[in-house]
Write a protein that holds these residues in place. Structure first.
Motif, PDB file in Angstrom:
ATOM      1  N   PRO A 143       0.815  -1.218   0.000  1.00 27.73           N
ATOM      2  CA  PRO A 143       0.000   0.000   0.000  1.00 27.73           C
ATOM      3  C   PRO A 143       0.848   1.268   0.000  1.00 27.73           C
ATOM      4  N   VAL A 144       0.405   2.252  -0.780  1.00 24.29           N
ATOM      5  CA  VAL A 144       1.018   3.576  -0.835  1.00 24.29           C
ATOM      6  C   VAL A 144      -0.094   4.604  -0.610  1.00 24.29           C
ATOM      7  N   ASN A 145       0.130   5.559   0.292  1.00 25.38           N
ATOM      8  CA  ASN A 145      -0.861   6.591   0.579  1.00 25.38           C
ATOM      9  C   ASN A 145      -0.174   7.943   0.711  1.00 25.38           C
ATOM     10  N   PHE A 146      -0.803   8.977   0.139  1.00 30.02           N
ATOM     11  CA  PHE A 146      -0.294  10.327   0.317  1.00 30.02           C
ATOM     12  C   PHE A 146      -1.410  11.319   0.032  1.00 30.02           C
ATOM     13  N   MET A 147      -1.176  12.571   0.408  1.00 33.00           N
ATOM     14  CA  MET A 147      -2.179  13.609   0.203  1.00 33.00           C
ATOM     15  C   MET A 147      -1.536  14.832  -0.437  1.00 33.00           C
ATOM     16  N   ILE A 148      -2.268  15.456  -1.359  1.00 33.20           N
ATOM     17  CA  ILE A 148      -1.807  16.694  -1.983  1.00 33.20           C
ATOM     18  C   ILE A 148      -2.882  17.758  -1.802  1.00 33.20           C
ATOM     19  N   GLY A 149      -2.520  18.992  -2.140  1.00 34.68           N
ATOM     20  CA  GLY A 149      -3.494  20.077  -2.147  1.00 34.68           C
ATOM     21  C   GLY A 149      -4.221  20.137  -3.482  1.00 34.68           C
ATOM     22  N   THR A 150      -4.645  21.320  -3.863  1.00 36.31           N
ATOM     23  CA  THR A 150      -5.365  21.495  -5.127  1.00 36.31           C
ATOM     24  C   THR A 150      -4.381  21.429  -6.296  1.00 36.31           C
ATOM     25  N   PRO A 151      -4.592  20.524  -7.255  1.00 35.69           N
ATOM     26  CA  PRO A 151      -3.665  20.436  -8.391  1.00 35.69           C
ATOM     27  C   PRO A 151      -3.914  21.547  -9.411  1.00 35.69           C
ATOM     28  N   GLU A 152      -2.996  21.675 -10.355  1.00 36.60           N
ATOM     29  CA  GLU A 152      -3.150  22.620 -11.455  1.00 36.60           C
ATOM     30  C   GLU A 152      -3.419  21.869 -12.748  1.00 36.60           C
ATOM     31  N   ILE A 153      -4.126  22.522 -13.658  1.00 38.24           N
ATOM     32  CA  ILE A 153      -4.381  21.932 -14.973  1.00 38.24           C
ATOM     33  C   ILE A 153      -3.144  22.131 -15.844  1.00 38.24           C
ATOM     34  N   THR A 154      -2.760  21.096 -16.557  1.00 43.00           N
ATOM     35  CA  THR A 154      -1.597  21.179 -17.442  1.00 43.00           C
ATOM     36  C   THR A 154      -1.867  20.366 -18.698  1.00 43.00           C
ATOM     37  N   GLN A 155      -0.880  20.287 -19.565  1.00 43.58           N
ATOM     38  CA  GLN A 155      -0.956  19.468 -20.775  1.00 43.58           C
ATOM     39  C   GLN A 155       0.142  18.407 -20.711  1.00 43.58           C
ATOM     40  N   TYR A 156      -0.210  17.202 -21.129  1.00 44.90           N
ATOM     41  CA  TYR A 156       0.791  16.136 -21.183  1.00 44.90           C
ATOM     42  C   TYR A 156       0.576  15.324 -22.455  1.00 44.90           C
ATOM     43  N   LYS A 157       1.576  15.337 -23.314  1.00 45.53           N
ATOM     44  CA  LYS A 157       1.520  14.627 -24.590  1.00 45.53           C
ATOM     45  C   LYS A 157       0.266  14.961 -25.380  1.00 45.53           C
ATOM     46  N   GLY A 158      -0.057  16.269 -25.395  1.00 45.90           N
ATOM     47  CA  GLY A 158      -1.163  16.743 -26.219  1.00 45.90           C
ATOM     48  C   GLY A 158      -2.539  16.649 -25.604  1.00 45.90           C
ATOM     49  N   GLY A 159      -2.628  16.177 -24.373  1.00 47.69           N
ATOM     50  CA  GLY A 159      -3.925  16.037 -23.721  1.00 47.69           C
ATOM     51  C   GLY A 159      -3.947  16.700 -22.363  1.00 47.69           C
ATOM     52  N   PRO A 160      -5.139  16.945 -21.813  1.00 45.89           N
ATOM     53  CA  PRO A 160      -5.234  17.583 -20.501  1.00 45.89           C
ATOM     54  C   PRO A 160      -4.806  16.628 -19.391  1.00 45.89           C
ATOM     55  N   ALA A 161      -4.209  17.199 -18.359  1.00 41.39           N
ATOM     56  CA  ALA A 161      -3.762  16.414 -17.208  1.00 41.39           C
ATOM     57  C   ALA A 161      -3.676  17.349 -16.014  1.00 41.39           C
TER      58      ALA A 161
END
Length: 249
Positions: free
Chosen positions: A98-116
């Protein structure tokens, strides 16, 4: 007990409480685990503070900027929930660990021509110790359910998070450690995996931990199987394999 109704076909996590033994805080260690999640194409479950749940995968890790990119949401409500939440809890299984972690609010970006989405490395990441048996995680969208009959006649219902030959991981927003104390042995436990099969057995609660806060908090229970016979173990082997195939799509 059946696996797709054929007699011939007929481990959050069996886990530990998060503590310093499993907590990683150095960016190089966290980056290594995130790169491994991307390399293994692991499915990650994400829970927003609003209690919305979704699945994603790590697409790219940049150790220099200490950021990582993860896959776009499948629906607009999921995207809105993720971007509106300042606490997004991730959980995954990396080679059965098991792997667990927490992040805050992510940002919208582009990866290989698509949204991510892009986010900084989490401040801490829990990478639990390896178990005796491989653990297959379930997809939250499948809705596999565990029903526990208590001695007073009441029935508790929890979601099934993962399964191994030695135990099952359960999670619930309403069932807490006062109802299922660590160390308790319970008979009359029913595990329902839909078309894949159903199991009735006894378990011992060996671990409990809490993910999230307030109304979005999830109780995770690790349960070890008690007194399995050979026939049940053979069935569990096939069921764990079927769940792993399903999680990989």
């Amino acid at each position: 007990m059946s696996l797709q109704d054929s007699p011939e076909q007929s481990e959050l996590d069996a886990g530990a409480l998060p503590d310093d033994r499993y907590r990683l805080t150095h960016s190089s260690q966290i980056g290594t685990v995130l790169r491994d999640l991307a390399w293994q194409k692991c499915i990650l479950n994400v829970r927003a503070r609003t209690a919305h749940e979704m699945v994603t995968s790590v697409l790219h890790v940049d150790p220099a900027s200490r950021t990582f990119v993860f896959d776009w949401c499948s629906t607009e409500p999921e995207r809105q929930a993720l971007l509106a939440s300042n606490e997004n809890a991730f959980s995954a299984s990396l080679r059965g660990v098991p792997v667990n972690f927490m992040i805050g609010t992510p940002e919208i970006t582009q990866y290989k021509g698509g949204p991510a989405f892009s986010a900084p490395f989490p401040e801490k990441l829990y990478h639990f110790q390896r178990r005796r048996h491989f653990r297959a995680r379930t997809l939250v969208t499948k809705g596999y359910v565990c029903t526990i009959k208590m001695s007073d006649g009441t029935a508790l219902k929890l979601d099934i998070a993962d399964l191994s030959l030695s135990g099952v991981g359960l999670r619930s927003k309403t069932v807490d450690a006062t109802q299922l104390p660590v160390g308790t042995t319970i008979s009359g436990v029913h595990l329902d995996f839909g078309a894949l099969g159903k199991l009735d057995l006894s378990v011992q609660v060996v671990g409990h931990w809490l993910a999230g806060r307030d109304d979005s908090a999830i109780h995770h229970f690790g349960c070890a199987f008690s007194n399995l016979d050979g026939r049940m173990e053979n069935f569990l082997q096939r069921l764990v394999f079927a769940l792993e195939l399903a999680s990989r799509g």
